[in-house]
Scaffold this motif. Sequence first.
Motif, mmCIF file in Angstrom:
data_model
loop_
_atom_site.group_PDB
_atom_site.id
_atom_site.type_symbol
_atom_site.label_atom_id
_atom_site.label_comp_id
_atom_site.label_asym_id
_atom_site.label_seq_id
_atom_site.Cartn_x
_atom_site.Cartn_y
_atom_site.Cartn_z
ATOM 1 N N THR A 167 47.586 68.162 21.167
ATOM 2 C CA THR A 167 46.920 67.374 22.203
ATOM 3 C C THR A 167 47.664 66.053 22.426
ATOM 4 O O THR A 167 47.691 65.533 23.548
ATOM 5 C CB THR A 167 45.445 67.084 21.850
ATOM 6 O OG1 THR A 167 45.365 66.482 20.568
ATOM 7 C CG2 THR A 167 44.621 68.354 21.865
ATOM 8 N N ALA A 170 50.589 67.026 24.619
ATOM 9 C CA ALA A 170 50.138 67.242 25.996
ATOM 10 C C ALA A 170 49.866 65.915 26.693
ATOM 11 O O ALA A 170 50.186 65.749 27.879
ATOM 12 C CB ALA A 170 48.883 68.110 26.000
ATOM 13 N N LEU A 173 53.169 64.378 27.676
ATOM 14 C CA LEU A 173 53.719 65.027 28.864
ATOM 15 C C LEU A 173 53.013 64.544 30.126
ATOM 16 O O LEU A 173 53.659 64.247 31.140
ATOM 17 C CB LEU A 173 53.584 66.547 28.737
ATOM 18 C CG LEU A 173 54.485 67.230 27.714
ATOM 19 C CD1 LEU A 173 54.097 68.700 27.569
ATOM 20 C CD2 LEU A 173 55.953 67.106 28.099
ATOM 21 N N ALA A 174 51.680 64.468 30.070
ATOM 22 C CA ALA A 174 50.924 64.020 31.240
ATOM 23 C C ALA A 174 51.285 62.584 31.606
ATOM 24 O O ALA A 174 51.471 62.260 32.790
ATOM 25 C CB ALA A 174 49.427 64.143 30.969
ATOM 26 N N TRP A 183 45.643 58.961 28.458
ATOM 27 C CA TRP A 183 45.703 60.418 28.501
ATOM 28 C C TRP A 183 45.284 61.053 27.179
ATOM 29 O O TRP A 183 44.937 62.229 27.148
ATOM 30 C CB TRP A 183 47.116 60.880 28.861
ATOM 31 C CG TRP A 183 47.501 60.628 30.286
ATOM 32 C CD1 TRP A 183 48.260 59.596 30.765
ATOM 33 C CD2 TRP A 183 47.152 61.418 31.419
ATOM 34 N NE1 TRP A 183 48.409 59.704 32.128
ATOM 35 C CE2 TRP A 183 47.741 60.815 32.556
ATOM 36 C CE3 TRP A 183 46.402 62.591 31.597
ATOM 37 C CZ2 TRP A 183 47.602 61.331 33.845
ATOM 38 C CZ3 TRP A 183 46.263 63.106 32.877
ATOM 39 C CH2 TRP A 183 46.859 62.490 33.979
ATOM 40 N N PHE A 250 43.558 71.480 28.529
ATOM 41 C CA PHE A 250 44.460 70.338 28.693
ATOM 42 C C PHE A 250 45.887 70.673 28.281
ATOM 43 O O PHE A 250 46.847 70.325 28.980
ATOM 44 C CB PHE A 250 43.921 69.167 27.862
ATOM 45 C CG PHE A 250 44.691 67.884 28.004
ATOM 46 C CD1 PHE A 250 44.888 67.309 29.239
ATOM 47 C CD2 PHE A 250 45.198 67.241 26.879
ATOM 48 C CE1 PHE A 250 45.586 66.105 29.370
ATOM 49 C CE2 PHE A 250 45.890 66.046 26.994
ATOM 50 C CZ PHE A 250 46.087 65.474 28.237
ATOM 51 N N CYS A 253 47.498 73.203 30.655
ATOM 52 C CA CYS A 253 47.756 72.563 31.944
ATOM 53 C C CYS A 253 48.912 71.574 31.869
ATOM 54 O O CYS A 253 49.590 71.334 32.872
ATOM 55 C CB CYS A 253 46.492 71.886 32.462
ATOM 56 S SG CYS A 253 45.263 73.063 33.094
ATOM 57 N N SER A 254 49.163 70.998 30.694
ATOM 58 C CA SER A 254 50.338 70.127 30.556
ATOM 59 C C SER A 254 51.618 70.943 30.690
ATOM 60 O O SER A 254 52.605 70.476 31.267
ATOM 61 C CB SER A 254 50.303 69.369 29.221
ATOM 62 O OG SER A 254 50.634 70.205 28.120
ATOM 63 N N ALA A 257 51.985 71.675 34.285
ATOM 64 C CA ALA A 257 52.348 70.479 35.038
ATOM 65 C C ALA A 257 53.858 70.283 35.104
ATOM 66 O O ALA A 257 54.384 69.771 36.096
ATOM 67 C CB ALA A 257 51.679 69.254 34.427
ATOM 68 N N HIS A 281 41.469 66.100 30.686
ATOM 69 C CA HIS A 281 41.739 67.376 31.357
ATOM 70 C C HIS A 281 41.339 67.340 32.829
ATOM 71 O O HIS A 281 42.078 67.824 33.690
ATOM 72 C CB HIS A 281 41.016 68.528 30.639
ATOM 73 C CG HIS A 281 41.363 69.872 31.197
ATOM 74 N ND1 HIS A 281 40.457 70.902 31.283
ATOM 75 C CD2 HIS A 281 42.519 70.373 31.729
ATOM 76 C CE1 HIS A 281 41.036 71.962 31.811
ATOM 77 N NE2 HIS A 281 42.281 71.672 32.084
ATOM 78 N N LEU A 284 43.931 65.594 34.749
ATOM 79 C CA LEU A 284 45.127 66.408 34.902
ATOM 80 C C LEU A 284 44.918 67.494 35.953
ATOM 81 O O LEU A 284 45.800 67.755 36.781
ATOM 82 C CB LEU A 284 45.517 67.027 33.558
ATOM 83 C CG LEU A 284 46.804 67.860 33.508
ATOM 84 C CD1 LEU A 284 47.981 67.098 34.096
ATOM 85 C CD2 LEU A 284 47.096 68.287 32.079
#
Length: 335
Positions: A167, A170, A173-174, A183, A250, A253-254, A257, A281, A284
């Motif tokens: 996490t 992630a 990355l976001a 984030w 999350f 989805c990262s 993304a 999440h 994102l």
Amino acid sequence: MPFQTLAEFRDLLGRFPAPDSAAIAAAEARNGQLTKPPGALGQLERLAIWMAGWQGTDKPRADHPQIVIFAGNHGVTAQGVSAFTAEVTAQMVANFAHGGAAINQLAKAFGAKLDVQALDLDRPTADFTKGPAMTEAEVVVALRRGFEAVDPKAHIFVAGEMGIGNTTVAAALAAALFGGSGWAGRGTGVDDAGLARKEAAVMAGVARHKAILGDPLEVLRCLGGREIAAMAGAIAAARMARVPVILDGFIACSAAAVLAKAAPGALDHCVAGHLSTEGAHGRLLAELGKEPLLSLGLRLGEGSGAALAIGVLQGAVACHSGMATFAEAGVSAGA
């Protein structure tokens, strides 16, 4: 081999196929003749037509879903960002193999084939606050592992993950892809001090790698993890094979993304399975322009929320492809 370098993977992203417009038109025409008032099945109608476009038929199917869980370990755990140790990743992989996890039960419930791929668990990525998480060779291997895991004959694909510390990865990355702070979330259940350490690690990682923030694939290499790269590779492979994808929470989805930032429209074959309670999440999903199908307060990972959403797509397709038309049923259509 589909690609051997990041440059070759980047080139592949530029060759993504589009949905079949003729199949979409045929599915829309069929939907207009089914024995129901127009729009009565709401989002199920939209989902079935979307499935039709990717499968190239006016009667899509959803009885052969595939779920792949990718597992990896992360050097950033040295920053005290998780409530669990890295050994738990391997222990959970064993639990998946023995059928004891939540995702095993959900896969059975929806008739999904479940595969698990552990990526060098004894060799964590480097701590991204100190340097790049992966070399180019390492990230390419992970991308290919994901790419090659997808069954091109699957009707639906779900990528799940397991990895203590992911996490934090992630969130990094976001932050790198979309900017801003906040984030990081509580992940495995860290306390306030742990959450502060996570946010500090994210910001330190983004600052250290500020020179590459304009290149999403380099962001994946420098701040990502093997299982996240594998998920990105799998989502790309599904697009090349025209297999619809349900995105999980999350972390998944990262990974998505990275593709979205690298190639406009890269996630057109994806829907968001659910809204997780993990961290940012919802934020994102907003960046990705995806509305979640479900919101059940989940934050388990493993692909569990997306696996539940398989049932939604199966229901949509069952109605669309199985219902009779007014002519078939001998029912008078509306004026």
